[in-house]
Write a protein that holds these residues in place. Structure first.
Motif, mmCIF file in Angstrom:
data_model
loop_
_atom_site.group_PDB
_atom_site.id
_atom_site.type_symbol
_atom_site.label_atom_id
_atom_site.label_comp_id
_atom_site.label_asym_id
_atom_site.label_seq_id
_atom_site.Cartn_x
_atom_site.Cartn_y
_atom_site.Cartn_z
ATOM 1 N N ASP A 17 0.858 -1.185 0.000
ATOM 2 C CA ASP A 17 0.000 0.000 0.000
ATOM 3 C C ASP A 17 0.892 1.232 0.000
ATOM 4 O OD1 ASP A 17 -2.134 1.675 0.077
ATOM 5 O OD2 ASP A 17 -3.085 0.776 1.826
ATOM 6 N N GLY A 18 0.575 2.168 -0.843
ATOM 7 C CA GLY A 18 1.389 3.366 -0.921
ATOM 8 C C GLY A 18 0.931 4.260 -2.042
ATOM 9 N N PRO A 19 1.697 5.290 -2.379
ATOM 10 C CA PRO A 19 1.311 6.221 -3.443
ATOM 11 C C PRO A 19 1.383 5.553 -4.806
ATOM 12 C CG PRO A 19 3.559 6.643 -2.746
ATOM 13 C CD PRO A 19 2.991 5.623 -1.789
ATOM 14 N N GLN A 20 0.623 6.081 -5.732
ATOM 15 C CA GLN A 20 0.671 5.557 -7.081
ATOM 16 C C GLN A 20 2.034 5.828 -7.703
ATOM 17 O OE1 GLN A 20 -2.784 7.513 -8.785
ATOM 18 N NE2 GLN A 20 -4.013 5.669 -8.550
ATOM 19 N N THR A 21 2.369 5.023 -8.701
ATOM 20 C CA THR A 21 3.668 5.135 -9.361
ATOM 21 C C THR A 21 3.917 6.564 -9.835
ATOM 22 O OG1 THR A 21 3.483 2.851 -10.111
ATOM 23 C CG2 THR A 21 5.094 4.242 -11.240
ATOM 24 N N HIS B 216 10.215 5.385 2.937
ATOM 25 C CA HIS B 216 10.911 6.504 3.576
ATOM 26 C C HIS B 216 12.245 6.051 4.186
ATOM 27 C CE1 HIS B 216 8.074 4.772 6.585
ATOM 28 N NE2 HIS B 216 9.131 4.853 7.386
ATOM 29 N N PRO B 217 13.121 7.011 4.464
ATOM 30 C CA PRO B 217 14.429 6.669 5.051
ATOM 31 C C PRO B 217 14.283 6.083 6.455
ATOM 32 C CG PRO B 217 14.469 8.870 4.100
ATOM 33 C CD PRO B 217 13.034 8.440 4.120
ATOM 34 N N GLU B 218 15.301 5.372 6.885
ATOM 35 C CA GLU B 218 15.283 4.754 8.214
ATOM 36 C C GLU B 218 15.327 5.822 9.301
ATOM 37 O OE1 GLU B 218 17.982 1.630 10.872
ATOM 38 O OE2 GLU B 218 18.016 1.556 8.669
ATOM 39 N N ARG C 194 12.963 1.583 0.335
ATOM 40 C CA ARG C 194 12.638 0.515 -0.616
ATOM 41 C C ARG C 194 11.632 1.030 -1.658
ATOM 42 N NH1 ARG C 194 16.205 -3.507 -0.160
ATOM 43 N NH2 ARG C 194 14.667 -5.029 -0.874
ATOM 44 N N PRO C 195 11.420 0.302 -2.753
ATOM 45 C CA PRO C 195 10.519 0.787 -3.811
ATOM 46 C C PRO C 195 9.056 0.907 -3.374
ATOM 47 C CG PRO C 195 12.001 -0.898 -4.659
ATOM 48 C CD PRO C 195 12.176 -0.900 -3.171
#
Length: 331
Positions: A128-132, A170-172, A191-192
């Motif tokens: 789940d996340g933003p669209q490409t 997002h970054p660690e 990660r992607p």
């Protein structure tokens, strides 16, 4: 993945997020973002999606909680999911519950690239996340959403639910102890995609209030609600209609392009602009049509297979298992 996107979020989601803030902070943020009348909205009303991103940036900043998203997931209320929460809670297993949440997620939030895929061994990957092509979600939004895919099934099943792996765009952050405690593993960052993987054993865990008859009724209600969600531009509807018209015949990209009176490369480019893939679109149309056909007891598996454009029933069974974690008519 659903094909329509009005880039909005349900008011129920926003109401729960605002409830996490102190009253004075809640009023200030609501006014700042133009939400001073949020309490007058119905849970199913739609609010522009950018408002959600703004809230997930401002509230964690002002709360002083470095792990706001993780803590939000731990306190998440099924009430914020509305009809979708009842549908998930009365599913047979955690895997079925999650698959249904992903399938009907547009009732809660649009403009997302979400998916639930079962591997051959039964393991379940939830993304789940933003669209490409869109900017990554705010950190706390991503962590809260993926965390809810663990905490809510845990509440409904009575089991301890942990992920085999977890990835975030997002970054660690400086401290990941809270992440390890919630997800049961050390996430990977930058990660992607935002995604977690549940083991096959976890996906098969039974729900305490499973009710197949009620789920059948709730699915029909959810589909009716989904149709009422605002539609996007006419071109997307034409694309979906063209794929539906090709079910049972030639589902090639060239055939659909010809039906739409555009070139193959033009169609490919426009689908890419939506952040989708042609195969993903075909899967979505097939799955929705399969659910409709399987409700008709007069139709055998051979006929349904033919209508969906699969070469043989085994191909349909494999696809349905990948979509839902169960076999056709095996629910």
């Amino acid at each position: 993945m659903e094909l329509r996107s009005s880039r909005a979020v349900s008011a129920g989601w926003l109401a729960q997020l605002l409830s996490e803030a102190e009253p004075s902070l809640r009023r200030g943020i609501a006014a700042e973002l133009g939400l001073s009348k949020l309490e007058e909205l119905e849970p199913d009303d739609r609010v522009p999606r950018h408002v959600l991103d703004d809230l997930w940036t401002r509230i964690p900043e002002l709360s002083g909680d470095p792990d706001f998203g993780l803590h939000f997931a731990g306190r998440a209320s099924p009430r914020a999911l509305g009809l979708l929460g009842y549908l998930a809670r009365h599913s047979a297993t955690i895997g079925e519950a999650v698959a249904r949440v992903v399938r009907f997620q547009r009732l809660i939030m649009d403009a997302s690239d979400y998916d639930a895929t079962f591997a051959d061994d039964g393991a379940l990957t939830i993304a789940d996340g933003p669209q490409t092509g869109a900017d990554p979600w705010p950190r706390h939004l991503a962590e809260a959403v993926m965390g809810c895919f663990l905490t809510l099934p845990a509440a409904w099943s009575g089991a301890l639910v942990r992920a085999e792996s977890a990835d975030f765009q997002h970054p660690e952050p400086p401290d990941v102890a809270g992440h390890v405690a919630l997800f049961g593993c050390r996430p990977r960052f930058s990660r992607p995609r935002n995604q977690i993987v549940l083991s096959a054993a976890t996906a098969r865990l039974p729900m305490r209030e499973a009710d197949p008859a009620l789920v059948g009724y709730l699915e029909q209600a959810a589909e009716a609600h989904l149709e009422a969600v605002p539609h996007p531009d006419e071109w997307v509807e034409r694309l979906v209609a063209a794929i539906e018209a090709e079910l049972g015949s030639d589902l090639s990209l060239a055939a659909v392009a010809e039906r739409l009176h555009v070139g193959r490369r033009t169609l490919q480019r426009r689908i890419a602009e939506l952040g989708l893939s042609y195969q993903h679109l075909v899967d979505s149309v097939r799955r929705r049509r399969a659910e409709q056909l399987l409700r008709d007891p007069r139709l055998g598996l051979e006929e349904i297979t033919e209508r969906l454009g699969f070469a043989d029933p085994s191909g349909f069974r494999r696809a349905y298992l990948r979509w839902t974690g169960t076999t056709p008519r095996g629910r």
